[in-house]
Design an enzyme around this catalytic site. Structure first.
Site, PDB file in Angstrom:
ATOM      1  N   ARG A 291       0.849  -1.202   0.000  1.00 23.43           N
ATOM      2  CA  ARG A 291       0.000   0.000   0.000  1.00 23.43           C
ATOM      3  C   ARG A 291       0.873   1.236   0.000  1.00 23.43           C
ATOM      4  O   ARG A 291       2.105   1.147   0.062  1.00 23.43           O
ATOM      5  CB  ARG A 291      -0.881   0.002   1.249  1.00 23.43           C
ATOM      6  CG  ARG A 291      -0.054  -0.112   2.532  1.00 23.43           C
ATOM      7  CD  ARG A 291      -0.842   0.163   3.775  1.00 23.43           C
ATOM      8  NE  ARG A 291      -0.135  -0.216   4.993  1.00 23.43           N
ATOM      9  CZ  ARG A 291       0.834   0.466   5.574  1.00 23.43           C
ATOM     10  NH1 ARG A 291       1.262   1.591   5.020  1.00 23.43           N
ATOM     11  NH2 ARG A 291       1.407   0.049   6.690  1.00 23.43           N
ATOM     12  N   ARG A 337       5.819  13.087  12.207  1.00 21.19           N
ATOM     13  CA  ARG A 337       4.418  12.739  12.408  1.00 21.19           C
ATOM     14  C   ARG A 337       3.880  13.474  13.637  1.00 21.19           C
ATOM     15  O   ARG A 337       4.299  13.192  14.764  1.00 21.19           O
ATOM     16  CB  ARG A 337       4.253  11.232  12.601  1.00 21.19           C
ATOM     17  CG  ARG A 337       4.727  10.392  11.428  1.00 21.19           C
ATOM     18  CD  ARG A 337       4.268   8.955  11.614  1.00 21.19           C
ATOM     19  NE  ARG A 337       4.847   8.072  10.610  1.00 21.19           N
ATOM     20  CZ  ARG A 337       4.434   6.828  10.376  1.00 21.19           C
ATOM     21  NH1 ARG A 337       3.437   6.342  11.093  1.00 21.19           N
ATOM     22  NH2 ARG A 337       5.002   6.080   9.460  1.00 21.19           N
TER      23      ARG A 337
END
Length: 447
Positions: A291, A337
């Protein structure tokens, strides 16, 4: 090309995919839970469909509701983003049965790479270097002791169907092995419904290096360089870089070439990431993610290629837009992040964002779906945004990152921004001198 794409995800990745679709002139449909009715991607999509209440199992993991949403809206393709159903082979198969294109690899490839033992066997067959260890699942303590003695302690026991650090235990001696084996199997069974585990050599100070690959499904593959994801906490990535400070151009070309050839030989279609542990100049395969990755923007920054555009193009049958010789690496990029978490304890911090201001300027990108007044629900992953910084070299990138972090404001909740402000001033980080254990040791010293 597709007429209408349904985005089966939420948050920043749903908005990221939506933007790519709009640039390509493709109509968008988003699905959402009742908790996400006011989310930014829902506001910006051409159409939206509520598919259930907040719990993921009743909404974002509800395959039947998502397929129904496709049929109601006439969507001819689904982009799964990452997480949720992005690596669910059955979901890909069900979409195919309904003549809806899954923007990703085939269900068969997802199955092969989703099983850690089969993935390792496949990698070995394709010429990808692997970590020494068992050839398959290990069930007996006697067998485990034999394998551990052959490859040498310490060893790590991993869940075959694992991920996110669950079902992983380290044994430093034979005396540790019995408890580690039992504990890993118990955790694996509880977390994944499959207690199969395998054994690998535990590397002492490795880096986590991953190679971004793409296949066209017709025997052609390319790589987009590597990312260094070594700054982790409990096997969860926190800070990612492209290219890795630990590799030179020769090593990059060597491992990239191996991965691109493997993807071509596999007949793989779409985006994938082949992940390695890297120590003493050697690469050791650990897994493949079938993915798009959270950290894909740093690859986009140094190559100038939109990977979501490429995913859509390949899935529509248009093939790859670039050859390997067309892919050039320009400068350095870092992603942080930003999570709605306490920066020290990492306890989730849902709540209302009272003020949200993102940095700007040359080389700064922020991928986020939140805004001032947005209420972060307590039901999902705590990622609220990603700060991506690009510079002509790593020194410039670090200087720009320091400035961008100083400008970033998120009030009303706790976030991991203070952690990154500390890291950007650390000498080891500035020198690129860290491994996968560095961050946890740093945090332990700070307590």
């Amino acid at each position: 090309m597709f007429q209408k794409i349904l985005i089966a995800n939420r948050g920043e990745i749903a908005l990221r995919v939506l933007r790519a679709c709009k640039e390509l002139g493709i109509q968008t449909v988003v699905v959402h839970s009742t908790a996400d009715a006011d989310a930014m991607h829902v506001r910006l999509a051409d159409e939206s469909v509520c598919i259930g209440p907040p719990p993921s199992r009743d909404s974002y993991l509800n395959v039947h509701q998502i397929v129904a949403a496709c049929e109601i809206t006439g969507a001819d393709a689904v982009h799964p983003g990452y997480g949720f159903l992005s690596e669910n082979a059955k979901f890909a198969d069900i979409l195919a049965a309904h003549n809806i294109t899954f923007i990703g690899p085939t269900g068969d490839h997802i199955r092969v790479m989703g099983d850690k033992i089969e993935a390792k066997r496949t990698a070995k067959r394709l010429g990808i270097p692997v970590v020494p260890g068992s050839d398959g699942a290990v069930t007996e303590e006697k067998e485990a002791k034999r394998i551990a003695a052959e490859i040498g302690y310490p060893v790590i026991i991993k869940a075959s169907a694992g991920g996110g650090g669950r079902g992983m235990k380290v044994a430093h001696t034979e005396a540790d092995l019995e408890v580690a084996l039992q504990t890993a199997r118990s955790e694996a069974g509880a977390a994944f419904g499959d207690d199969a585990v395998y054994i690998e050599k535990y590397l002492q100070k490795p880096r986590h290096i991953e190679v971004q690959v793409f296949g066209d499904g017709f025997g052609r593959g390319v790589h987009f360089g590597e990312r260094d994801c070594s700054l982790q906490r409990r096997h969860q990535k926190v800070w990612e870089e492209a290219n890795s400070p630990a590799l030179n151009a020769e090593e990059r070309a060597r491992i990239g070439g191996i991965c691109a050839k493997a993807i071509a030989d596999l007949g793989y279609s779409g985006a994938g990431t082949i992940e390695f542990l890297y120590e003493n100049g050697e690469f050791y395969f650990i897994e493949m993610n079938t993915r798009l990755q959270v950290e894909h923007p740093v690859t986009e920054a140094i190559t100038g290629i939109d990977l979501v555009h490429e995913q859509i193009r390949v899935a529509s049958g248009g093939g790859l837009s670039v050859r390997q010789e067309d892919i050039k690496f320009n400068g350095h990029a870092i992603e942080c992040r930003i999570n709605a978490e306490d920066p020290r304890t990492f306890t989730p911090s849902p709540g209302t964002i009272t003020h949200f201001h993102t940095p700007g300027g040359l080389g700064i990108r922020v991928d986020s779906g939140v805004y001032s007044g947005y209420k972060i629900p307590p039901y999902y992953d705590s990622l609220i945004g990603k700060l991506i910084v690009h510079g002509r070299n790593r020194v410039e990138c670090m200087m720009r990152l320091r400035r961008a972090l100083d400008e970033f404001v998120v009030d009303g909740i706790k976030t991991t921004l203070p952690l990154f402000r500390d890291l950007v001033g650390n000498a080891d980080i500035a020198n690129g001198d860290y491994d996968i254990h560095w961050l946890e040791k740093y945090l332990a010293k700070e307590e």
